[in-house]
Design an enzyme around this catalytic site. Sequence first.
Site, PDB file in Angstrom:
ATOM      1  N   GLN A  33       0.826  -1.201   0.000  1.00 35.86           N
ATOM      2  CA  GLN A  33       0.000   0.000   0.000  1.00 35.86           C
ATOM      3  C   GLN A  33       0.866   1.259   0.000  1.00 35.86           C
ATOM      4  O   GLN A  33       2.064   1.210   0.225  1.00 35.86           O
ATOM      5  CB  GLN A  33      -0.928  -0.015   1.219  1.00 35.86           C
ATOM      6  CG  GLN A  33      -0.210  -0.242   2.540  1.00 35.86           C
ATOM      7  CD  GLN A  33      -1.068  -0.915   3.583  1.00 35.86           C
ATOM      8  OE1 GLN A  33      -2.285  -0.788   3.584  1.00 35.86           O
ATOM      9  NE2 GLN A  33      -0.445  -1.624   4.503  1.00 35.86           N
ATOM     10  N   ASP A  88       1.378   0.257  13.577  1.00 39.99           N
ATOM     11  CA  ASP A  88       1.890   1.520  14.120  1.00 39.99           C
ATOM     12  C   ASP A  88       2.408   1.361  15.538  1.00 39.99           C
ATOM     13  O   ASP A  88       3.108   2.239  16.046  1.00 39.99           O
ATOM     14  CB  ASP A  88       0.831   2.624  14.047  1.00 39.99           C
ATOM     15  CG  ASP A  88      -0.434   2.310  14.829  1.00 39.99           C
ATOM     16  OD1 ASP A  88      -0.338   2.039  16.037  1.00 39.99           O
ATOM     17  OD2 ASP A  88      -1.528   2.360  14.231  1.00 39.99           O
ATOM     18  N   GLU A 108       1.022  -8.715  11.313  1.00 42.35           N
ATOM     19  CA  GLU A 108       0.914  -7.547  10.433  1.00 42.35           C
ATOM     20  C   GLU A 108       1.321  -7.961   9.025  1.00 42.35           C
ATOM     21  O   GLU A 108       2.389  -8.542   8.829  1.00 42.35           O
ATOM     22  CB  GLU A 108       1.803  -6.417  10.954  1.00 42.35           C
ATOM     23  CG  GLU A 108       2.023  -5.263   9.995  1.00 42.35           C
ATOM     24  CD  GLU A 108       0.750  -4.532   9.619  1.00 42.35           C
ATOM     25  OE1 GLU A 108       0.458  -4.452   8.406  1.00 42.35           O
ATOM     26  OE2 GLU A 108       0.046  -4.049  10.533  1.00 42.35           O
ATOM     27  N   ASP A 158      -6.992  -4.811  14.754  1.00 42.34           N
ATOM     28  CA  ASP A 158      -6.694  -3.393  14.515  1.00 42.34           C
ATOM     29  C   ASP A 158      -6.523  -3.218  13.007  1.00 42.34           C
ATOM     30  O   ASP A 158      -5.431  -2.962  12.507  1.00 42.34           O
ATOM     31  CB  ASP A 158      -5.429  -3.007  15.278  1.00 42.34           C
ATOM     32  CG  ASP A 158      -5.066  -1.540  15.111  1.00 42.34           C
ATOM     33  OD1 ASP A 158      -5.907  -0.769  14.605  1.00 42.34           O
ATOM     34  OD2 ASP A 158      -3.936  -1.173  15.476  1.00 42.34           O
ATOM     35  N   CYS A 159      -7.623  -3.374  12.298  1.00 38.58           N
ATOM     36  CA  CYS A 159      -7.587  -3.428  10.839  1.00 38.58           C
ATOM     37  C   CYS A 159      -7.824  -2.056  10.222  1.00 38.58           C
ATOM     38  O   CYS A 159      -8.319  -1.139  10.865  1.00 38.58           O
ATOM     39  CB  CYS A 159      -8.647  -4.405  10.330  1.00 38.58           C
ATOM     40  SG  CYS A 159     -10.289  -4.124  11.020  1.00 38.58           S
ATOM     41  N   PRO A 165      -5.603  -4.192   1.501  1.00 33.17           N
ATOM     42  CA  PRO A 165      -5.146  -5.294   2.351  1.00 33.17           C
ATOM     43  C   PRO A 165      -6.079  -5.597   3.520  1.00 33.17           C
ATOM     44  O   PRO A 165      -6.094  -6.711   4.025  1.00 33.17           O
ATOM     45  CB  PRO A 165      -3.777  -4.810   2.847  1.00 33.17           C
ATOM     46  CG  PRO A 165      -3.334  -3.807   1.848  1.00 33.17           C
ATOM     47  CD  PRO A 165      -4.592  -3.130   1.368  1.00 33.17           C
TER      48      PRO A 165
END
EC number: 2.5.1.16
Length: 287
Positions: A33, A88, A108, A158-159, A165
């Site tokens: 991305q 993050d 991740e 935590d999408c 993606p």
Amino acid sequence: MSQKEIWYETLHANFGQYFSVDRVLYHEKTDHQDLIIFENDALGRVMALDGVVQTTERDEFIYHEMLTHVPLLSHGNAKRVLIIGGGDGGMLREVSRHHGVEQITMVEIDAGVVEFCRQYLPNHSAGSYDDPRFNLVIDDGVNFVRQCSEKFDVIISDCTDPIGPGESLFTSDFYQGCARSLNEGGIFVAQNGVCFLQQDEAIGSHKKLSHYFNDVSFYQAAIPTYYGGIMTFAWASNNPALRQMDIVTLRQHFAQSGITCRYYTPDVHIGSFALPQYLLSALQNAQ
């Protein structure tokens, strides 16, 4: 005085928000991305993926505290926590504050997000990547829960939004895998968008999760960065009592944790499950 560059979010077609850019810290395409991290006078450092804001230094604590402490303090004795996404580092930071947790696994899909957020958003992770309880897995979340033989007490998705993606993290395959990967008494929570503007996300998640969990609901928090303001989080477990925990017990769990928060309180926890009528009606009509 030169005019500042303006960055426009592209999440919505007919309305949206903009951010002035004081300095671009990083902007490249990762393997998955487009990633940009820039500084804004009002919000601090801002991170966006594929034109959609994911987090800002100014208000990230609200999102991360609510998506972490609500399930962990409801559970009361979580030992093993799985984070899906979370590159993050903010979710990892909050989970690592729970000293009773013995193992934290984060899956991740994009190693670039982890690498560059550690470099340019160090306050998010606050050193938690060095926690000895932590294990990082670079993989697709659906693939991980499909193949994983481990069990967890709490799973936090935590999408990103269900595009690119992040789309697979809103599918029945993913929810089924998460249900299978939870210990008895486990809790699953997930980011579910700003419901007033993205109501289909909540309706879709509710329908799919209800196939795999006995108790499915939502809770909310006011997070200024996300256009529309009121962020919705999916909640799923097989024990309704976990969602309906009394305030006295929650206060005991919170006090025993020794954690100090900037947004979360046991009272906010209880109140966050009080949903507006438009959402309740939408969920009822969709059944």
